[in-house]
Write an enzyme that holds these catalytic residues in place. Structure first.
Site, PDB file in Angstrom:
ATOM      1  N   ASP A  72     -10.932  -1.795 -10.781  1.00  0.00           N
ATOM      2  CA  ASP A  72     -10.489  -0.442 -10.451  1.00  0.00           C
ATOM      3  C   ASP A  72     -11.557   0.232  -9.594  1.00  0.00           C
ATOM      4  O   ASP A  72     -12.713   0.381 -10.015  1.00  0.00           O
ATOM      5  CB  ASP A  72     -10.263   0.338 -11.743  1.00  0.00           C
ATOM      6  CG  ASP A  72      -9.609   1.691 -11.523  1.00  0.00           C
ATOM      7  OD1 ASP A  72      -9.796   2.282 -10.436  1.00  0.00           O
ATOM      8  OD2 ASP A  72      -8.926   2.163 -12.443  1.00  0.00           O
ATOM      9  N   CYS A 114      -0.807   5.438   4.252  1.00  0.00           N
ATOM     10  CA  CYS A 114       0.379   5.144   5.077  1.00  0.00           C
ATOM     11  C   CYS A 114       1.522   6.049   4.633  1.00  0.00           C
ATOM     12  O   CYS A 114       2.607   5.596   4.286  1.00  0.00           O
ATOM     13  CB  CYS A 114       0.761   3.671   4.984  1.00  0.00           C
ATOM     14  SG  CYS A 114       1.047   3.071   3.298  1.00  0.00           S
TER      15      CYS A 114
END
Length: 430
Positions: A293, A362
């Site tokens: 992570d 994005c």
């Protein structure tokens, strides 16, 4: 929507393409599964060959790309909303009739057969009658429809402001295939080189069949997706982290620029894909990969630069993934932006004083772009605006704040590009 009865007997008129497309579209609209996930869950896809799976993918993507228009075409011919599986059969039929130029008798007949194979025989007559009427109307069924607006959920249209129309019009077209070439790789003369240096090939091109693929001469990367790593402007020998790194295109860019790169990816399946891509490109020995992570991982020493391409709504990729439009909800942004802020704070803490950070998503959503850039500044990161010289080959993507904003409507004549937002920062000195 009620899903209705669904007892799926298989009958003699096997049609794996339409069965798989049915499973995909139903998975998206009834279960909010991504297109690719729905494909993997499809019972019909398990024994299908590659050609049938590819044809089904194209059919399902066409339905999802034009679902609002197809729904409006159906509306005059339906007295009440049918169960979700029946609606999916009808949407597939409309897509074949009006968008894919399938002969009317074949489009209607295969839709009726599809309904029967999916355990929807009581609705076969409805499917037949409705699609025959659509076939009779022909192209006239589309007259007067604002297809661009119908094919985007209203909340997304509103959120895109002045960009909504050019973005929506671009989303109606299948995306071409963009590649990033390895330095020194030869570009065949029939490949189109874009102003930013990416190479563009027609939609539907099979990348694995291209010369040089197996040798690692290039990788798939939309022209817009290639910009954030370039704008980080790494130098040989710099210590750099690529956070949320899969599938690895940006990692490859950084490594080939000479940086000492650590690629961090949390998801095991995505990490496997990242490592496979690096191996094909011959970069496995030049990149350190860490499965973990990124909000918890820390480098052994402060870094010169960090690239954070954060998990997001991905609405900027809807040309390639039209399912995104119908899966995401406004409430999803709350969790996404909270995660982006955690990643920004972690990336800040990884940097040496004066170190650079490029944040990218994005996404076309302002909450994930400009609002996160402002949040980064509030965290103590100093803006390091992109310059006109850095974006000389795409000046229309430079915002007044010095951020990058691309969208599918840019380069419309050349086939558009994905929607990306990026901003650059530095960690304060002292």
């Amino acid at each position: 929507m009620s899903q209705g009865p669904r007892n799926r007997p298989r009958v003699a008129d096997a049609d794996p393409t339409r069965d798989i497309a049915f499973d995909i579209v139903l998975g998206v609209i009834a279960h909010r599964r991504m297109l690719e996930t729905s494909l993997e869950h499809s019972p019909a896809a398990r024994d299908a060959d590659a050609r049938d799976r590819a044809a089904a993918h194209r059919l399902a993507a066409t339905v999802l790309r034009h679902m609002g228009t197809a729904g409006m075409v159906l509306e005059p011919f339906l007295k009440k909303e049918p169960p979700a599986p029946v609606r999916v059969v009808l949407l597939i039929g409309v897509a074949q009739l009006l968008l894919l130029d399938t002969p009317a008798h074949a489009a209607v007949g295969t839709a009726v057969s599809l309904a029967r194979r999916q355990g929807l025989t009581p609705f076969a007559g409805l499917v037949n009658a409705v699609l025959r009427r659509v076939a009779q109307a022909g192209a006239g069924a589309l007259e007067g429809l604002d297809q661009a607006r119908l094919d985007v959920p209203p909340w997304l249209w509103s959120s895109w402001g002045d960009l909504a129309r050019p973005v929506a019009e671009a989303l109606g077209r299948e995306a071409p295939l963009d590649l990033t070439l390895r330095p020194g790789a030869t570009c065949p003369p029939d490949w189109v080189i874009l102003p930013t240096g990416s190479v563009r090939l027609p939609a539907g091109t099979r990348v694995a069949d291209l010369p040089g693929y197996a040798d690692g001469a290039f990788w798939v990367q939309d022209a817009a997706a290639a910009l954030p790593a370039r704008l980080l402007a790494v130098r040989p020998g710099e210590q750099v982290a690529d956070l949320c790194a899969a599938p690895g295109g940006k990692t490859a860019q950084l490594a080939l620029a000479g940086a000492d790169v650590t690629a961090v990816e949390r998801e095991p399946a995505r990490m496997a894909r990242l490592r496979d891509n690096l191996a094909r490109l011959g970069l496995a020995e030049r990149v350190t990969t860490v499965q973990g992570d990124a909000t918890e991982w820390r480098p052994g020493a402060p870094l010169d630069a960090v690239l954070l391409d954060a998990p997001c709504s991905a609405t900027g990729t809807a040309r390639r993934h039209p399912d995104v439009l119908w899966i995401k909800r406004p409430r999803d942004l709350t969790a996404l932006t909270a995660g982006q802020d955690r990643l920004l704070a972690a990336a800040r803490d990884m940097l040496r004083p004066g170190g650079r950070l490029v944040y990218a998503v994005c996404s076309l959503q302002p909450e994930e772009g400009p609002e996160r850039a402002r949040a980064a500044i509030a965290m103590g990161l100093e803006p390091d605006p992109f310059t006109p010289e850095e974006l000389a080959d795409l000046p229309e993507a430079l915002t007044p704040e010095g951020w990058l904003r691309t969208h599918p409507g840019l380069w419309a004549a050349q086939g558009g590009m994905d929607g990306f937002f990026a901003a650059r920062f530095r960690r304060r000195l002292g």
